[in-house]
Design an enzyme around this catalytic site. Sequence first.
Site, PDB file in Angstrom:
ATOM      1  N   GLY A  10       0.809  -1.223   0.000  1.00  0.00           N
ATOM      2  CA  GLY A  10       0.000   0.000   0.000  1.00  0.00           C
ATOM      3  C   GLY A  10       0.843   1.274   0.000  1.00  0.00           C
ATOM      4  N   PHE A  80       0.525  -2.618   8.612  1.00  0.00           N
ATOM      5  CA  PHE A  80      -0.236  -1.578   7.908  1.00  0.00           C
ATOM      6  C   PHE A  80      -1.582  -2.091   7.407  1.00  0.00           C
ATOM      7  CE2 PHE A  80       4.236  -0.389   6.867  1.00  0.00           C
ATOM      8  CZ  PHE A  80       4.240   0.921   7.320  1.00  0.00           C
ATOM      9  N   SER A 124      -3.956   6.118  14.104  1.00  0.00           N
ATOM     10  CA  SER A 124      -4.313   7.344  13.376  1.00  0.00           C
ATOM     11  C   SER A 124      -4.725   8.441  14.346  1.00  0.00           C
ATOM     12  CB  SER A 124      -5.490   7.009  12.460  1.00  0.00           C
ATOM     13  OG  SER A 124      -6.069   8.187  11.944  1.00  0.00           O
ATOM     14  N   TYR A 148     -14.477   3.307  11.236  1.00  0.00           N
ATOM     15  CA  TYR A 148     -13.042   3.166  10.928  1.00  0.00           C
ATOM     16  C   TYR A 148     -12.201   3.597  12.133  1.00  0.00           C
ATOM     17  CZ  TYR A 148      -8.429   4.657   9.375  1.00  0.00           C
ATOM     18  OH  TYR A 148      -7.072   4.856   9.296  1.00  0.00           O
ATOM     19  N   LYS A 152      -9.511   1.515  14.996  1.00  0.00           N
ATOM     20  CA  LYS A 152      -8.161   1.895  15.455  1.00  0.00           C
ATOM     21  C   LYS A 152      -8.120   1.954  16.986  1.00  0.00           C
ATOM     22  CE  LYS A 152      -6.195   2.334  11.430  1.00  0.00           C
ATOM     23  NZ  LYS A 152      -5.279   1.272  10.982  1.00  0.00           N
ATOM     24  N   ASP A 294     -16.574  16.058   9.964  1.00  0.00           N
ATOM     25  CA  ASP A 294     -15.296  16.785   9.922  1.00  0.00           C
ATOM     26  C   ASP A 294     -15.109  17.662  11.154  1.00  0.00           C
ATOM     27  OD1 ASP A 294     -14.058  15.866   7.698  1.00  0.00           O
ATOM     28  OD2 ASP A 294     -14.437  17.635   6.450  1.00  0.00           O
TER      29      ASP A 294
END
Length: 339
Positions: A10, A80, A124, A148, A152, A294
């Site tokens: 990736g 990863f 992240s 997502y 993590k 956001d």
Amino acid sequence: MTILVTGGAGYIGTHTLIELLQAGHQVVVYDNLCNSSRIAVQRVEEITGKKVDLIQADICDRQSLDQTFSTYEIDAVIHFAGLKAVGESVEKPLTYYQNNVSGTATLCEAMSAAGVKQLVFSSSATVYGDPQSLPIREDAATGATNPYGRTKLFIEEMLRDLSISDPAWRIALLRYFNPVGAHPSGLIGEDPQGIPNNLFPYITQVAIGQRQTLSVFGDDYATIDGTGVRDYIHVVDLARGHLCALERQNSNPGLLTVNLGTGQGYSVLEMIKAFATASGCDIPYQVVARRPGDIASCYADPSLAHEELGWKAEKGLDEMCRDGWNWQSRNPHGYKPAV
Ligand code: NAD
Ligand code: UD1
């Protein structure tokens, strides 16, 4: 050392392979190629002049993992492999939990069975959710806003529990801020499938003429010009951070959680301007509504990485844009042949 690199085909993985190979390590790539191409690994071989074994297999496949650990004498794993599209994770949460969380558990079981207990994990800045203060330190509150991000967070917790259960584990949780740019050779870079979700690859595709206009998601945030501010980090700097983490683990067991960012935030409009200057291309844009989920601003306090890993980002915004444009202009269709 011999390092198993899951997701090594990736975007960040390929850049890290180069740093590892150039530092004299051996690498074995383990990737199911669901979001990458074999050609990317061949390009790494071209850049480094070294051979890279690629095993096309899934981290959820315990048998393939066991086979890999018995074929190679692996010293450490850089992990990863994972799915990373926020919107898709909202639509298919179970796919994300299965692939990312269960996949990591299966990988750790296979590592444990093989007696390999050194792991560097791709976390992240998304784990900080909407930060209460800036710059963000590692001890800030966490709380992801989408599936997502939660994968993590859950993986981080799982790895913390693992480290407590068995102090022989050496684990680094690297919280990346916003990786952009490409290797200066222009041979490898980010190759998103379909419409890019992230700002930087969207800008590069507008610059090359594949997309007409960039949508700027909101200009009414409490930031320098009203647009979102992020900590963009050159992918080569980020890749180097993995090497520093491995080196630190060799003399320090236990678990370390560390930000990999520059500490400097840039707004969307600043990014557009910098990219237009670096590429000489016009970047037409229009301001549209905010993107749901956001946040206004997100940038790292990178001082812990400096103290603990002896690492800090060295490449500035100009290099990020120059190298990103070099990759995009030399490979207008990414790793895919022109149609
Ligand atoms: P990428 O999609 O380019 O690389 C991930 C690789 O993992 C791909 O090659 C894909 O084929 C492989 N993969 C996915 N699921 C797999 C599975 N079940 N088995 C084997 N291989 C599998 O993404 P990237 O940008 O290089 O990101 C690498 C890691 O860093 C990911 O875990 C991602 O969540 C994390 N991360 C990325 C960013 C970013 O902005 N790029 C930011 C923070 C964290
Ligand atoms: C996104 C993800 C985050 C992930 C990170 C790195 C969301 C909600 N968040 O964060 O979980 O960790 O990518 O992969 O998807 N922008 C535009 N126009 C665009 C694209 C982006 O204006 O077409 C703006 C965004 O509003 C933001 C900035 O550009 O202000 C950066 O966006 P992006 O690259 O998607 O990164 P993040 O928002 O940090």
